[in-house]
Scaffold this motif. Structure first.
Motif, PDB file in Angstrom:
ATOM      1  N   THR A  55       0.809  -1.225   0.000  1.00 31.59           N
ATOM      2  CA  THR A  55       0.000   0.000   0.000  1.00 31.59           C
ATOM      3  C   THR A  55       0.838   1.269   0.000  1.00 31.59           C
ATOM      4  O   THR A  55       0.319   2.356  -0.244  1.00 31.59           O
ATOM      5  N   ARG A 104      -5.317   3.688  -0.302  1.00 33.13           N
ATOM      6  CA  ARG A 104      -5.075   2.449  -1.060  1.00 33.13           C
ATOM      7  C   ARG A 104      -5.494   1.228  -0.243  1.00 33.13           C
ATOM      8  O   ARG A 104      -6.090   0.277  -0.773  1.00 33.13           O
ATOM      9  N   ASN A 127      -2.771   2.756  -8.762  1.00 32.09           N
ATOM     10  CA  ASN A 127      -3.308   4.078  -9.100  1.00 32.09           C
ATOM     11  C   ASN A 127      -3.071   4.442 -10.559  1.00 32.09           C
ATOM     12  O   ASN A 127      -2.032   4.143 -11.139  1.00 32.09           O
TER      13      ASN A 127
END
Length: 344
Positions: A132, A204, A218
């Motif tokens: 993340t 995230r 992303n």
């Protein structure tokens, strides 16, 4: 962010960068901190990592599911009055027999300290940090995109953590958890100590929960010339979609009392970490949540960090021992309502 595409829909910061002052615009963070006011010269949502506080409990819970399976939902610990970390305000740590669900809903610090240490979740937690973009002891994370060919370096970071954060002195003592409450594994478990994260990395994490356990990388640009950029492949945060479904249920219950403020039902998690800034002890206010899109599949995920929420306590002329999050949430509701009108 959109959970199903990874699209970054909006990112904002206050105060805005001083674009007409070249000297301020090129200052380092250390130089900025020597000034009396607050200054920015970057998108802090993606580039400025701080302690995420209780928002990190969602990650600790997911690590527990990944290691223990569905039985993690039944794992309970007895929390005694003398063990409590948060003792003041309107929501102190609960005592008694606490389950994972209750620990998320009522944000029980003691439970997560015990869970992470006694179930030895550190390796599972660290794997999620790297996926993340969270940092532990200043390394391991990322800001915008994860390097997918960085396995050798990730192994070096993991070995560093095994020697440091996973092996702190004094060691965790189940009969005296307060002694090491913010060190090593204990601190990681409830978002304190050496764990730092950007609002983007927390978003995230929650995007992975919203998307049935899969984090989609992303995407920042929809088109280059006439070519539409592809949705990037996803990576597993939860070993089983059922774990993400349970966490979603816990987060819905955690934010049930925010419906009157936000005007909609969301799955969310608050956080009020403590840190040192300009040699002063401050509390930040975090809120991360997701809600279904107005049309089409998927969800919109939002993460907000308000720095130094003690200023809000003074603004409302409240007692110093007031739990800050119940008041900064009133302020961010104005931000959220405008954002949600455009995004959902």
């Amino acid at each position: 962010m959109e959970d199903s595409t990874g699209d970054v829909l909006a990112s904002s910061v206050y105060p805005l960068p001083p674009v007409k002052d070249w000297e301020l615009l090129n200052m380092t963070t250390n130089e900025q901190n020597k000034l009396s006011g607050w200054y920015t010269n970057a998108d802090l949502g993606f580039t400025y990592a701080t302690q995420p506080g209780s928002t990190a409990k969602v990650l600790t819970a997911m690590a527990a599911f990944n290691k223990l399976g569905i039985n993690a939902a039944k794992r309970s610990f007895t929390v005694s009055s003398y063990e409590r970390i948060r003792t003041k305000g309107i929501e102190p740590d609960e005592t008694g027999n606490i389950t994972l669900e209750r620990a998320i809903v009522n944000s029980n610090n003691v439970y997560f300290i015990k869970l992470a240490n006694e179930e030895h979740l550190q390796e599972n937690m660290a794997a999620l940090y790297m996926k993340t973009g969270m940092f532990l002891r200043g390394v391991g994370g990322y800001y915008f995109d994860k390097d997918t060919s960085n396995a050798k370096q990730e192994n070096k970071w993991m070995n560093l953590w095994r020697k440091t954060e996973f092996n702190t002195k004094p060691r965790y003592d189940p009969s005296n958890i307060r002694r090491t409450r913010a060190k090593g594994i204990s601190g990681m478990a409830w978002g304190q100590g050496e764990l730092i994260a950007t609002p983007a990395s927390v978003a995230r994490l929650i995007s992975g929960v919203a998307n049935k356990g899969t984090l989609v990388a992303n995407r920042y640009v929809l088109k280059i010339s006439d070519s539409t950029t592809k949705v990037k492949p996803g990576i597993k945060l939860a070993n089983d979609p059922q774990y993400a479904a349970l966490l979603t249920d816990y987060m819905l219950k955690q934010s049930a009392n925010k419906r009157y403020t936000l005007g909609i039902t969301v799955a969310g998690k608050t956080g009020t970490p403590e840190r040192i800034w300009k040699k002063e002890r401050i509390n930040d206010g975090w809120y991360v949540f997701f809600a279904p899109k107005k049309s089409g599949p998927g969800h919109v995920v939002v993460c907000i960090r308000i720095e130094s929420t003690r200023a809000q306590v003074k603004r409302y002329n409240l007692p110093e021992n007031t739990l800050y999050q119940h008041y900064w949430i009133l302020d961010i509701s104005k931000i959220l309502n405008r954002l949600l009108q455009n995004l959902l």
